[in-house]
Design a protein around this motif. Structure first.
Motif, PDB file in Angstrom:
ATOM      1  N   HIS A  32       0.811  -1.218   0.000  1.00 18.62           N
ATOM      2  CA  HIS A  32       0.000   0.000   0.000  1.00 18.62           C
ATOM      3  C   HIS A  32       0.845   1.268   0.000  1.00 18.62           C
ATOM      4  O   HIS A  32       0.342   2.357  -0.280  1.00 18.62           O
ATOM      5  N   GLU A  33       2.149   1.132   0.271  1.00 18.41           N
ATOM      6  CA  GLU A  33       3.034   2.292   0.282  1.00 18.41           C
ATOM      7  C   GLU A  33       3.548   2.620  -1.123  1.00 18.41           C
ATOM      8  O   GLU A  33       4.439   3.465  -1.279  1.00 18.41           O
ATOM      9  N   TYR A  34       3.005   1.967  -2.139  1.00 18.42           N
ATOM     10  CA  TYR A  34       3.446   2.199  -3.522  1.00 18.42           C
ATOM     11  C   TYR A  34       3.385   3.682  -3.887  1.00 18.42           C
ATOM     12  O   TYR A  34       4.085   4.136  -4.789  1.00 18.42           O
ATOM     13  N   ARG A  35       2.568   4.447  -3.205  1.00 22.30           N
ATOM     14  CA  ARG A  35       2.373   5.852  -3.547  1.00 22.30           C
ATOM     15  C   ARG A  35       3.383   6.778  -2.874  1.00 22.30           C
ATOM     16  O   ARG A  35       3.266   8.012  -2.966  1.00 22.30           O
ATOM     17  N   THR A  36       4.383   6.218  -2.191  1.00 24.10           N
ATOM     18  CA  THR A  36       5.364   7.032  -1.499  1.00 24.10           C
ATOM     19  C   THR A  36       6.746   6.897  -2.134  1.00 24.10           C
ATOM     20  O   THR A  36       7.113   5.830  -2.630  1.00 24.10           O
ATOM     21  N   ILE A  37       7.513   7.961  -2.089  1.00 26.02           N
ATOM     22  CA  ILE A  37       8.871   7.929  -2.622  1.00 26.02           C
ATOM     23  C   ILE A  37       9.733   6.954  -1.829  1.00 26.02           C
ATOM     24  O   ILE A  37      10.539   6.206  -2.396  1.00 26.02           O
ATOM     25  N   ALA A  38       9.574   6.949  -0.495  1.00 31.09           N
ATOM     26  CA  ALA A  38      10.414   6.107   0.354  1.00 31.09           C
ATOM     27  C   ALA A  38      10.287   4.629  -0.012  1.00 31.09           C
ATOM     28  O   ALA A  38      11.265   3.880   0.053  1.00 31.09           O
ATOM     29  N   HIS A  39       9.093   4.209  -0.388  1.00 23.94           N
ATOM     30  CA  HIS A  39       8.881   2.816  -0.754  1.00 23.94           C
ATOM     31  C   HIS A  39       9.732   2.445  -1.969  1.00 23.94           C
ATOM     32  O   HIS A  39      10.378   1.385  -2.000  1.00 23.94           O
ATOM     33  N   TRP A  40       9.763   3.309  -2.955  1.00 22.45           N
ATOM     34  CA  TRP A  40      10.491   3.013  -4.194  1.00 22.45           C
ATOM     35  C   TRP A  40      11.997   3.153  -4.022  1.00 22.45           C
ATOM     36  O   TRP A  40      12.766   2.374  -4.591  1.00 22.45           O
ATOM     37  N   THR A  41      12.426   4.129  -3.239  1.00 23.90           N
ATOM     38  CA  THR A  41      13.874   4.252  -3.030  1.00 23.90           C
ATOM     39  C   THR A  41      14.408   3.073  -2.225  1.00 23.90           C
ATOM     40  O   THR A  41      15.508   2.571  -2.503  1.00 23.90           O
ATOM     41  N   GLU A  42      13.634   2.588  -1.261  1.00 23.87           N
ATOM     42  CA  GLU A  42      14.057   1.400  -0.512  1.00 23.87           C
ATOM     43  C   GLU A  42      14.132   0.187  -1.423  1.00 23.87           C
ATOM     44  O   GLU A  42      15.104  -0.591  -1.364  1.00 23.87           O
ATOM     45  N   THR A  43      13.134   0.019  -2.273  1.00 23.96           N
ATOM     46  CA  THR A  43      13.133  -1.100  -3.221  1.00 23.96           C
ATOM     47  C   THR A  43      14.366  -1.056  -4.116  1.00 23.96           C
ATOM     48  O   THR A  43      15.047  -2.074  -4.311  1.00 23.96           O
ATOM     49  N   ALA A  44      14.670   0.110  -4.664  1.00 19.49           N
ATOM     50  CA  ALA A  44      15.817   0.246  -5.559  1.00 19.49           C
ATOM     51  C   ALA A  44      17.119  -0.090  -4.847  1.00 19.49           C
ATOM     52  O   ALA A  44      17.999  -0.769  -5.411  1.00 19.49           O
ATOM     53  N   GLN A  45      17.267   0.358  -3.614  1.00 19.33           N
ATOM     54  CA  GLN A  45      18.502   0.090  -2.879  1.00 19.33           C
ATOM     55  C   GLN A  45      18.650  -1.387  -2.538  1.00 19.33           C
ATOM     56  O   GLN A  45      19.760  -1.933  -2.571  1.00 19.33           O
TER      57      GLN A  45
END
Length: 455
Positions: A32-45
């Motif tokens: 559900h956090e797909y709409r946040t920047i933090a979710h995507w930056t954590e995934t990328a890292q």
């Protein structure tokens, strides 16, 4: 003889439910956090720490509304709706990584090559050469209706449009601005040399683009081209244009047939068939021991949604599965579409009686491809065997409970794959195309159709 590298991409969509339906309810899921920047930056890292080539971002331009002729089931389970724009999360991820590539899905049916070429060049600039484009033609009728069409453009014509779209984009990326066109000559007062910037003068059946590209060339110029269609038109398009191909099937032997077909199409187009990198969707459920992994799987299956899986497959097959008793064998169904579905699953397991319920349970956690379950060693064994049998180059790994699934794979399985020499310890190159072609090779190969438009 060197051991082939296992190429890994993360597979996500900017949404709640993508390949595993209902698992957003799992306590470890932060989908559900797909709409946040933090979710995507954590995934990328996480993915970069695991040596992944790229994050492959899927997309859909319309809601799933075949099941019960309604969007209700898709909304209840968050199946591709709500969904966000995949392009907009890339700059944030690029800012917190140095090497991870990004392969983003954009439809050629509902874009203009003049503007999309600029968008992709901008992203390639911002990521310093880490962008790929997954070219799709969009099969959802709901997308066609909501994007201004009375009815869907016929399948093969969508690929004809896509083919001309690529021609225009290649002209813009490769041929409009010469190398050295940007001078930044302060003394002469010349930023770009007009003599080295050329109009593309394209006039075709579907597109008219007379002018120059609005952007200066990026590191790769043309982004790495991906494709995922396996129809006759789709595989021919892949053979001509794709550098990476994404396949979705549950059986390694079926993936092998697809791989051989794609490579044959590349050879027929005058390209090196081995330059085509093929990735199969897969899901991994792991734990320190086999027993722990099985417990993890049972926990995931507890949250899998029967209705959500049937709603997703209804959209994929263009067949409403809601009218069938969930426990009635599919063999008893009378429609051509259902018989085709039965043929697919019977090929995988001829001893099993397939019902809507068993189908939904089968795809509930690992929809789209094989499910590898076990300790790090057992998962690595399964992945190696599948890769060899299927004659593929690697996997697009889905995450049913993001970002926990990818993190567990990176923490547990990647060290084992690195011990076996399958996953690199350090990235070799700086751009996404260098990961495909080798260090120092950021531009398309000479036998790729984009190369014909170089100046």
């Amino acid at each position: 003889m060197s051991i082939p590298r296992m190429r890994l991409n993360g597979l996500r969509q900017n949404t709640v439910g993508h390949t595993a339906m209902g698992l957003w309810r799992h306590p470890d899921s932060r989908a559900h956090e797909y709409r946040t920047i933090a979710h995507w930056t954590e995934t990328a890292q996480i993915l970069e720490r695991g040596g992944f080539d790229a994050l492959f971002i899927a997309d859909a331009l319309g809601p799933l509304e075949v099941y019960q002729s309604s969007v209700d089931a898709a909304l209840r389970d968050g199946i591709q709706t709500p969904t966000g724009d995949p392009l907009l999360v890339i700059p944030a991820m690029a800012a917190v990584t140095q090497k991870l590539g990004f392969a983003v899905t954009v439809s050629s049916t509902y874009e203009q090559p003049y503007t999309l070429a600029r968008t992709m060049a901008t992203l390639d600039h911002l990521t310093e050469g880490r962008i790929g484009w997954n070219v799709v033609t969009s099969a959802l009728d709901s997308a066609a209706r909501n994007l201004g069409l009375d009815q869907q453009i016929p399948h093969d014509e969508r690929y004809a449009i896509a083919d001309e779209f690529m021609e225009v984009a290649y002209k813009l990326w490769e041929g409009s601005w010469e190398d050295g066109a940007v001078r930044r000559d302060v003394a002469a007062g010349v930023f770009a040399d007009p003599a080295k910037v050329h109009p593309v003068e394209h006039k075709g059946k579907y597109f008219s683009v007379p002018g120059i590209a609005l952007f200066e060339p990026s590191v790769q110029r043309t982004p790495v081209i991906f494709q995922a269609g396996s129809s006759s038109a789709g595989s021919a398009f892949a053979g001509k244009h794709a550098e990476g191909v994404f396949v979705s099937t549950y059986k390694a032997e079926m993936a092998r047939d697809l791989s051989r077909r794609f490579r044959q199409q590349a050879a027929a187009a005058g390209r090196d068939p081995q330059a085509l990198k093929i990735f199969a969707i897969a899901t991994v459920v792991t734990g320190v021991t086999d027993e722990a992994a099985q417990e993890r799987l049972a926990g995931l299956q507890h949250y899998a949604s029967l209705e959500g899986s049937l709603a997703r497959w209804s959209a994929l097959l263009h067949i409403d599965l809601s009218g069938l008793d969930p426990d009635t064998p599919l063999q008893h169904a009378e429609t051509e579409g259902i018989r085709g579905l039965v043929d697919v699953f019977t090929t995988m397991d001829p001893e099993r009686t397939w019902t809507p319920r068993s189908l939904a349970e089968f795809v509930g956690v690992g929809g789209g491809g094989p499910l590898f379950v076990g300790s790090p060693g057992r998962v690595a064994d399964q992945m190696e065997e599948w890769m060899e049998t299927a004659e593929i180059d690697g996997f697009n790994l889905a995450d049913p409970i993001p970002p926990a699934g990818h993190r567990e794979f990176v923490d547990l399985v990647v060290p084992e794959l690195r011990r076996r020499g399958r996953v690199w310890d350090e990235y070799e190159g700086d751009t996404l195309r260098e990961y495909f072609r080798g260090k120092g090779l950021s531009r398309v190969a000479d036998d790729h159709p984009a190369a014909a438009y170089r100046r």
